[in-house]
Design an enzyme around this catalytic site. Structure first.
Site, PDB file in Angstrom:
ATOM      1  N   LYS A  95       0.813  -1.221   0.000  1.00 49.68           N
ATOM      2  CA  LYS A  95       0.000   0.000   0.000  1.00 49.68           C
ATOM      3  C   LYS A  95       0.847   1.271   0.000  1.00 49.68           C
ATOM      4  O   LYS A  95       0.449   2.290  -0.544  1.00 49.68           O
ATOM      5  CB  LYS A  95      -0.946  -0.003   1.193  1.00 49.68           C
ATOM      6  CG  LYS A  95      -2.096  -0.985   1.021  1.00 49.68           C
ATOM      7  CD  LYS A  95      -3.085  -0.867   2.170  1.00 49.68           C
ATOM      8  CE  LYS A  95      -4.353  -1.655   1.882  1.00 49.68           C
ATOM      9  NZ  LYS A  95      -4.138  -3.118   2.011  1.00 49.68           N
ATOM     10  N   GLU A 117     -10.456   7.130   3.036  1.00 52.38           N
ATOM     11  CA  GLU A 117     -11.322   6.275   3.856  1.00 52.38           C
ATOM     12  C   GLU A 117     -10.607   4.958   4.029  1.00 52.38           C
ATOM     13  O   GLU A 117      -9.772   4.583   3.209  1.00 52.38           O
ATOM     14  CB  GLU A 117     -12.700   6.054   3.234  1.00 52.38           C
ATOM     15  CG  GLU A 117     -12.822   6.226   1.734  1.00 52.38           C
ATOM     16  CD  GLU A 117     -12.207   5.141   0.905  1.00 52.38           C
ATOM     17  OE1 GLU A 117     -11.980   4.030   1.438  1.00 52.38           O
ATOM     18  OE2 GLU A 117     -11.949   5.399  -0.287  1.00 52.38           O
ATOM     19  N   SER A 386       1.925  -9.870  -0.800  1.00 50.97           N
ATOM     20  CA  SER A 386       1.521  -8.466  -0.746  1.00 50.97           C
ATOM     21  C   SER A 386       1.797  -7.795   0.594  1.00 50.97           C
ATOM     22  O   SER A 386       1.978  -6.581   0.642  1.00 50.97           O
ATOM     23  CB  SER A 386       0.032  -8.332  -1.099  1.00 50.97           C
ATOM     24  OG  SER A 386      -0.755  -9.175  -0.286  1.00 50.97           O
TER      25      SER A 386
HETATM   26  C1  LIG Z   1      -4.993  -4.101   1.417  1.00 50.24           C
HETATM   27  C2  LIG Z   1      -4.302  -5.374   1.166  1.00 50.24           C
HETATM   28  C3  LIG Z   1      -4.677  -6.229   0.109  1.00 50.24           C
HETATM   29  C4  LIG Z   1      -5.880  -5.986  -0.769  1.00 50.24           C
HETATM   30  O1  LIG Z   1      -5.819  -4.871  -1.587  1.00 50.24           O
HETATM   31  P1  LIG Z   1      -5.556  -4.961  -3.161  1.00 50.24           P
HETATM   32  O2  LIG Z   1      -5.901  -3.602  -3.626  1.00 50.24           O
HETATM   33  O3  LIG Z   1      -6.421  -6.023  -3.730  1.00 50.24           O
HETATM   34  O4  LIG Z   1      -4.116  -5.285  -3.326  1.00 50.24           O
HETATM   35  C5  LIG Z   1      -3.929  -7.369  -0.106  1.00 50.24           C
HETATM   36  N1  LIG Z   1      -2.893  -7.687   0.672  1.00 50.24           N
HETATM   37  C6  LIG Z   1      -2.502  -6.906   1.713  1.00 50.24           C
HETATM   38  C7  LIG Z   1      -1.351  -7.324   2.548  1.00 50.24           C
HETATM   39  C8  LIG Z   1      -3.195  -5.733   1.989  1.00 50.24           C
HETATM   40  O5  LIG Z   1      -2.813  -4.963   3.034  1.00 50.24           O
END
Ligand SMILES: *Cc1c(COP(=O)(O)O)cnc(C)c1O
Length: 421
Positions: A95, A117, A386
């Site tokens: 993010k 938000e 992610s």
């Molecule tokens: C917020 C988040 C997601 C989901 O958001 P996407 O926009 O689909 O990437 C996925 N993995 C993690 C670790 C997150 O914090």
């Protein structure tokens, strides 16, 4: 294909096939037009991308490494597994890439304040972090129910200098926070940029967030070629709104031999009515909400259905319009992993590799680990990790049925809350 996605037909600006667009109130037309122009101008300026990459390198920890999962690859006996380590970013997930990019753009536009938000709070913490670093005022909107569930994130947003507005209307969750945030923007747009957290919302946000997150795929493509001498057979990523998936897929869209797999939240399963698999289960229907057109989980009357996932970041009603289009073209295959499959995959990765994936990311692992044994040993698969799982400690302890730990952790938090008051 990556470049083609953003060559809009006349009168179809921001449309990917039938999806996307900008369904916004009249008062925001001028602001959105200004944002489009500023983004197009920044994109055409090589110095802007250079400044973005430099900020990521000196502040956020980029480039993130590519890690071969040698133990798991040996155990499973199929393709060699590599992971892109977005969990090693500052604030613990991908993010931060997007919010730093939008922060730089906001400054370039002369805005002095950002708003956002947040549901689970991760995007709020990332935005507050960016605002502190770039010297911008920051207001975060969050539903009262979410505030109660995510006290630690609220604490950090405040410590980072953000004002957290608790939204008491409606269901007191994300959708009410979005409405409150839009109301703020309509009144403050001269000074304020709305930091969208994922590849959703009105044009140009899906395109802009994909652009910033494409850093993941650009790096990963080079790294996997350098480490293995070949392109991956498949790339796996979890899909909430779709930003981490869009980011890593961007590096491989023009390589038709690379299969792209998006993994949605299967929750309690296909027929449970408790999941967030808009595409994989074929239960989402095209509709317009929150400023854009995509597949939403809705009932026959068009009422949005409640969603569920063990991973808060995947628990969302819509999906990015670019991904909806790539699904329809057959370029991205969508699968779902259930909560139970995700927890099993998470435990396996922790034990075998000493890596704690976020519950969201563990969805990508669940499907990849299932499919890898059927591939040849000389093939390579890439998983986007992610984010890291530290934030999920309560959910994981509870879900694994570890009641002693759960109760201990809850008590600690309760005591901490009381002492704080
Ligand atoms: C917020 C988040 C997601 C989901 O958001 P996407 O926009 O689909 O990437 C996925 N993995 C993690 C670790 C997150 O914090």
């Amino acid at each position: 294909m990556y470049a083609e996605l953003f060559q809009f037909a006349p009168g179809r600006e921001g449309y990917y096939g039938a999806y996307g667009g900008a369904f916004i109130p009249e008062v925001l037309h001028e602001t959105i037009a200004e944002l489009r122009a500023a983004f197009a101008e920044a994109q055409a300026d090589p110095a802007f991308w250079e400044a973005y990459v430099a900020l990521l390198a000196t502040y956020a920890g980029r480039p993130t490494p590519l890690t071969p999962l040698e133990n798991l690859s040996r155990e499973l006996g199929g393709a060699r597994i590599y992971v892109k380590r977005e969990d090693l970013n500052h604030t613990g997930a991908h993010k931060i890439n997007n919010v730093l990019g939008q922060g730089l753009l906001a400054r370039r536009m002369g805005k002095r304040r950002v708003i956002a938000e947040t549901g689970a709070g991760q995007h709020g913490v990332a935005t507050a972090t960016m605002a502190a670093r770039l010297g911008l005022a920051c207001t975060i909107y969050m539903g009262a129910v979410d505030v109660a569930r995510q006290r630690p994130n609220v604490f950090w947003m405040q410590q980072l200098g953000a004002e957290v507005v608790v939204v008491e209307e409606g269901t007191q969750t994300l959708k009410d926070a979005i409405n409150a945030c839009l109301r703020d923007w309509a009144e403050s747009m001269d000074t304020t940029h709305y930091v969208m957290g994922t590849v959703c919302g009105p044009h140009p946000f899906p395109q802009m967030v994909t652009y910033f997150q494409s850093i993941i795929g650009r790096e990963a493509r080079e790294q996997v070629l350098a480490s293995t001498g070949r392109l991956p057979r498949r790339v796996y990523a979890c899909v909430g709104g779709g930003s981490n998936a869009s980011g890593i897929f961007a590096g491989f869209l023009d390589d038709p031999e690379v299969e792209l797999v998006g993994v949605e939240a299967g929750g309690h399963g296909r027929d449970s009515g408790r999941h967030a698999a808009r595409l994989a289960y074929g239960q989402g229907r095209p509709g317009v909400a929150q400023g854009y057109k995509t597949y939403f989980l809705q009932d026959a009357e068009g009422q949005m259905r409640p969603t569920h996932s063990v991973a808060a970041g995947l628990d969302y009603i819509g999906v990015g319009p670019i991904l909806a289009y790539l699904h329809e073209c057959g370029r991205v295959r969508f699968e779902a992993a259930t909560d139970a499959e995700v927890l099993a995959a998470l435990q396996r990765v922790m034990r075998a590799e000493g890596i704690v994936p976020a519950l969201e990311s563990a969805h990508a692992f669940a499907v990849a680990l299932h499919e890898v044994p059927a591939l040849a040993r000389d093939e390579v698969v890439l998983i986007n990790l992610s984010g890291r799982g530290d934030k999920d400690i309560f959910t994981i302890a509870e879900a694994l049925g570890d009641r002693a730990w759960r109760d201990f952790l809850r008590q600690r938090v309760r005591r901490y809350d009381e002492e704080g008051d």
